[in-house]
Write a protein that holds these residues in place. Sequence first.
Motif, PDB file in Angstrom:
ATOM      1  N   LEU A   1       0.870  -1.176   0.000  1.00  0.00           N
ATOM      2  CA  LEU A   1       0.000   0.000   0.000  1.00  0.00           C
ATOM      3  C   LEU A   1       0.902   1.220   0.000  1.00  0.00           C
ATOM      4  O   LEU A   1       1.894   1.234   0.717  1.00  0.00           O
ATOM      5  CB  LEU A   1      -0.847   0.075   1.284  1.00  0.00           C
ATOM      6  CG  LEU A   1      -1.833  -1.032   1.611  1.00  0.00           C
ATOM      7  CD1 LEU A   1      -2.463  -0.756   2.975  1.00  0.00           C
ATOM      8  CD2 LEU A   1      -2.931  -1.078   0.572  1.00  0.00           C
TER       9      LEU A   1
ATOM     10  N   GLY B   1      -5.188   5.943   7.099  1.00  0.00           N
ATOM     11  CA  GLY B   1      -5.806   5.396   5.886  1.00  0.00           C
ATOM     12  C   GLY B   1      -5.236   4.044   5.493  1.00  0.00           C
ATOM     13  O   GLY B   1      -5.989   3.119   5.147  1.00  0.00           O
ATOM     14  N   SER B   2      -3.901   3.898   5.549  1.00  0.00           N
ATOM     15  CA  SER B   2      -3.279   2.630   5.138  1.00  0.00           C
ATOM     16  C   SER B   2      -3.660   1.509   6.108  1.00  0.00           C
ATOM     17  O   SER B   2      -3.974   0.388   5.674  1.00  0.00           O
ATOM     18  CB  SER B   2      -1.756   2.765   5.100  1.00  0.00           C
ATOM     19  OG  SER B   2      -1.385   3.832   4.266  1.00  0.00           O
TER      20      SER B   2
ATOM     21  N   LEU C   1       1.620   5.345  11.738  1.00  0.00           N
ATOM     22  CA  LEU C   1       0.156   5.423  11.658  1.00  0.00           C
ATOM     23  C   LEU C   1      -0.157   6.914  11.584  1.00  0.00           C
ATOM     24  O   LEU C   1      -0.213   7.593  12.607  1.00  0.00           O
ATOM     25  CB  LEU C   1      -0.448   4.773  12.913  1.00  0.00           C
ATOM     26  CG  LEU C   1      -1.956   4.700  13.049  1.00  0.00           C
ATOM     27  CD1 LEU C   1      -2.593   3.859  11.954  1.00  0.00           C
ATOM     28  CD2 LEU C   1      -2.334   4.115  14.414  1.00  0.00           C
TER      29      LEU C   1
HETATM   30  C1  PRP Z   1       3.924   5.291   4.978  1.00  0.00           C
HETATM   31  C2  PRP Z   1       3.855   4.393   6.193  1.00  0.00           C
HETATM   32  C3  PRP Z   1       2.424   3.908   6.146  1.00  0.00           C
HETATM   33  C4  PRP Z   1       1.702   5.116   5.621  1.00  0.00           C
HETATM   34  C5  PRP Z   1       1.063   5.796   6.795  1.00  0.00           C
HETATM   35  O1  PRP Z   1       4.075   4.556   3.830  1.00  0.00           O
HETATM   36  O2  PRP Z   1       4.784   3.359   6.187  1.00  0.00           O
HETATM   37  O3  PRP Z   1       2.227   2.783   5.301  1.00  0.00           O
HETATM   38  O4  PRP Z   1       2.682   5.967   5.026  1.00  0.00           O
HETATM   39  O5  PRP Z   1       0.282   6.847   6.375  1.00  0.00           O
HETATM   40  P1  PRP Z   1      -1.297   6.896   6.579  1.00  0.00           P
HETATM   41  O6  PRP Z   1      -1.551   6.476   7.986  1.00  0.00           O
HETATM   42  O7  PRP Z   1      -1.619   8.349   6.321  1.00  0.00           O
HETATM   43  O8  PRP Z   1      -1.932   5.990   5.568  1.00  0.00           O
HETATM   44  P2  PRP Z   1       4.316   5.252   2.401  1.00  0.00           P
HETATM   45  O9  PRP Z   1       3.023   5.514   1.710  1.00  0.00           O
HETATM   46  O10 PRP Z   1       5.216   6.425   2.591  1.00  0.00           O
HETATM   47  O11 PRP Z   1       5.013   4.117   1.569  1.00  0.00           O
HETATM   48  P3  PRP Z   1       6.457   3.428   1.741  1.00  0.00           P
HETATM   49  O12 PRP Z   1       6.384   2.551   2.972  1.00  0.00           O
HETATM   50  O13 PRP Z   1       6.579   2.630   0.504  1.00  0.00           O
HETATM   51  O14 PRP Z   1       7.495   4.501   1.886  1.00  0.00           O
END
Ligand code: PRP
Length: 209
Positions: free
Chosen positions: A102, A138-139, A134
């Motif tokens: 994600l 959203g993820s 976190l």
């Molecule tokens: C970061 C982190 C989470 C997400 C958190 O990943 O590792 O997965 O952002 O953000 P949220 O709570 O707003 O959804 P990122 O999208 O930067 O990807 P990566 O791990 O590939 O760097």
Amino acid sequence: MADQVHVSQHPLVMHKLALLRSDVTKPKKFRELVREIAQLLFYEATQDLTLAPLTVQTPLAPCAGYEVAERVGVIPILRAGLGMSAAIIEILPTVHVWHLGLYRDHETLQPVTYYNKLPSEPNIDLSLIVDPMLATGGSAVAAVEILKRWGARRIKFLGLIAAPEGVQHLSAAHPDVPIYLAAIDSHLDERGYIVPGLGDAGDRQFGTG
Ligand code: PRP
Ligand code: URA
């Protein structure tokens, strides 16, 4: 704070977290600290694992002992969750690791799913989602939804640092999912970064900043 949100108060976690946050910590040391903190948090998050009795033979005599009786699945959210799943499989080598890809769209901050390696049938008793950050939540919410649609029954989330917004989002969307963290920080900035946080957890582990 809701009952299902656990923020570690362990002195070792606090000590290592300060080192992890520091902007002079280089990727090699950063990865070591992610590994160490993830193992300490995993220890805290698995206090309720079911055990089965067994007998081992010591050099002197038979001895009653225990083994973990639950099938534990660790689900790292790519890519930043990789360092945490690698840490956990070191101390519980029987875990299954199922990868979920994600990423956050930089404009909308909405999660985009690009990889899903879950098997067709749920084959684990406890699913532990691991992702260091976190932020908006959203993820994590999307990952829990994917696991629930797949049929996972018991799900926990393990992270390093959260924003209050992310904790609120995840616990409101999935009140049945306990959240284990090393810290809850002040707020999100306008780009959705956790403040003070540690920056981009993926970039800092993999040297891509
Ligand atoms: C970061 C982190 C989470 C997400 C958190 O990943 O590792 O997965 O952002 O953000 P949220 O709570 O707003 O959804 P990122 O999208 O930067 O990807 P990566 O791990 O590939 O760097
Ligand atoms: N993802 C990160 O890696 N860091 C943040 O602060 C927010 C999302």
